[in-house]
Motif scaffolding. Structure first.
Motif, short mmCIF file in Angstrom:
data_model
loop_
_atom_site.label_atom_id
_atom_site.label_comp_id
_atom_site.label_asym_id
_atom_site.label_seq_id
_atom_site.Cartn_x
_atom_site.Cartn_y
_atom_site.Cartn_z
N TYR A 290 39.18 -1.89 7.22
CA TYR A 290 38.70 -0.52 6.47
C TYR A 290 39.38 0.73 6.68
N THR A 291 39.59 1.55 6.02
CA THR A 291 40.27 2.97 6.12
C THR A 291 39.97 3.70 5.27
N LYS A 292 40.30 5.00 5.80
CA LYS A 292 40.02 6.20 4.79
C LYS A 292 41.39 7.13 4.64
N GLN A 293 42.16 6.44 5.25
CA GLN A 293 43.59 7.02 5.03
C GLN A 293 44.37 6.55 3.77
N ILE A 294 43.84 7.09 2.80
CA ILE A 294 44.06 6.69 1.33
C ILE A 294 45.57 7.08 1.00
N ALA A 295 45.86 8.30 1.12
CA ALA A 295 47.28 8.90 0.84
C ALA A 295 48.21 8.08 1.84
N LEU A 296 48.00 7.84 2.90
CA LEU A 296 48.92 7.20 3.78
C LEU A 296 49.27 5.79 3.33
N PHE A 297 48.21 5.11 2.99
CA PHE A 297 48.56 3.69 2.42
C PHE A 297 49.15 3.65 1.13
N GLU A 298 48.83 4.43 0.12
CA GLU A 298 49.27 4.51 -0.86
C GLU A 298 50.80 4.80 -0.92
N LYS A 299 51.35 5.66 0.01
CA LYS A 299 52.59 5.93 0.25
C LYS A 299 53.43 4.93 1.04
N ASN B 84 50.06 -11.04 5.17
CA ASN B 84 48.87 -11.33 5.84
C ASN B 84 48.04 -10.14 6.35
N PHE B 85 48.10 -9.21 5.58
CA PHE B 85 47.04 -7.96 5.72
C PHE B 85 46.61 -7.57 4.57
N ARG B 86 45.21 -7.52 4.62
CA ARG B 86 44.19 -7.08 3.43
C ARG B 86 43.57 -5.93 4.09
N TRP B 87 43.26 -4.90 3.14
CA TRP B 87 42.67 -3.51 3.42
C TRP B 87 41.79 -3.06 2.47
N ARG B 88 40.84 -2.34 2.79
CA ARG B 88 39.77 -1.62 1.80
C ARG B 88 39.67 -0.38 2.10
N TYR B 89 39.70 0.46 0.96
CA TYR B 89 39.36 1.84 1.17
C TYR B 89 37.83 2.11 1.41
N SER B 90 37.41 3.02 2.28
CA SER B 90 35.99 3.04 2.40
C SER B 90 35.58 4.64 2.14
N TYR B 91 34.58 4.70 1.34
CA TYR B 91 34.08 6.08 0.86
C TYR B 91 33.24 6.87 2.20
#
Length: 261
Positions: free
Chosen positions: A150-159, A168-175
């Motif tokens: 789970y991550t809140k680093q949305i801008a970093l992940f989108e880029k 083999n990596f899954r992530w979820r953005y968390s509010y």
């Protein structure tokens, strides 16, 4: 992170490195093989005096996070998490090499056809770009393991992640973070924290309670009923209110002319 110099080794010797960096995660399902890596939650101070922020995009969650209370505040637990952070701060290449080697150990290889899973961060987040890039290299080096976060680093992940994610990596953005506005609930797998299971279900979310691996294999909308200190509201709604209040304060400072007063 502060720019304070790293204390001399003779004054603050590096902590001993454990044989295994990953610890076994308690799971409600005995057949789930999950290991975890974690950092301390949000802000704090290392034993050598250096300040840190392991969740740089934390918003309202900073004060409500489960990792800011309970056993996470026990001295021995906090010390272990801070040792993890100190390792990656002081010797990121050494930590990456150890983690890469460790993941080739037989305990991370399935004997029954089911993959081994590693949850990256129970507390903390991908607090810097070099740290994130190190993890991406680690993921690709251990194709037999399924990693998730789970991550809140949305801008970093989108880029840096979404354009070419490890298979083999899954992530979820968390509010609940300062970058909530970047989450598209119709596009991104995401999670919100609800005050209880009833409100979670009424909002059309699936509860994460039955298995932590729903973060990997569950639907786009996942809910956690993990907090009783949020006044009957979700993290998403609390962050939205905090953003509106902040915007109102900025507008008031600018005044009718649109300039800061």
């Amino acid at each position: 992170m502060t720019d304070a110099p790293i204390p001399a080794a003779r004054e603050h010797p590096a902590p001993a490195r454990p044989r295994f960096l990953l610890t076994v995660m308690r799971s409600g399902c005995a057949s789930e093989r999950i290991y975890r890596w974690t950092l301390p939650a949000h802000e704090g101070r290392l034993p050598d005096g250096r300040e840190y922020n392991a969740c740089p995009t934390a918003g309202v969650c900073a004060d409500l996070c489960y990792a800011q209370a309970g056993t996470y505040k026990f001295r021995n637990v906090l010390a272990a998490h801070q040792r993890n952070l100190q390792y990656v701060m002081d010797d990121l290449p050494g930590w990456e090499a150890q983690m890469t080697t460790e993941l080739q150990h037989r305990r991370y290889r399935s004997a029954d056809g089911q993959p081994v899973h590693v949850r990256v961060h129970f507390a903390g987040d991908y607090w810097s770009l070099p740290y994130l890039k190190a993890w991406l290299r680690i993921f690709r080096s251990a194709e037999h393991v399924v990693f998730y976060s789970y991550t809140k680093q949305i801008a970093l992940f989108e880029k840096w992640v979404r354009p070419d994610p490890p298979a083999n990596f899954r992530w979820r953005y968390s509010y609940g973070g300062t970058q909530d506005d970047l989450i598209d609930p119709l596009l991104h797998h995401h999670a919100d924290v609800f005050p209880d299971e009833t409100s979670l279900e009424e909002a059309g979310y699936t509860s994460q309670t039955p298995s932590d691996l729903l973060a990997v294999y569950g639907p786009e909308t996942l809910g956690l009923a993990a907090n009783n200190r949020q006044g009957g509201r979700t993290f998403r709604s609390l962050q939205r209110a905090a953003n509106a209040e902040k915007a109102a304060r900025r507008a008031k400072r600018r005044g009718p002319s649109g300039r800061s007063t």
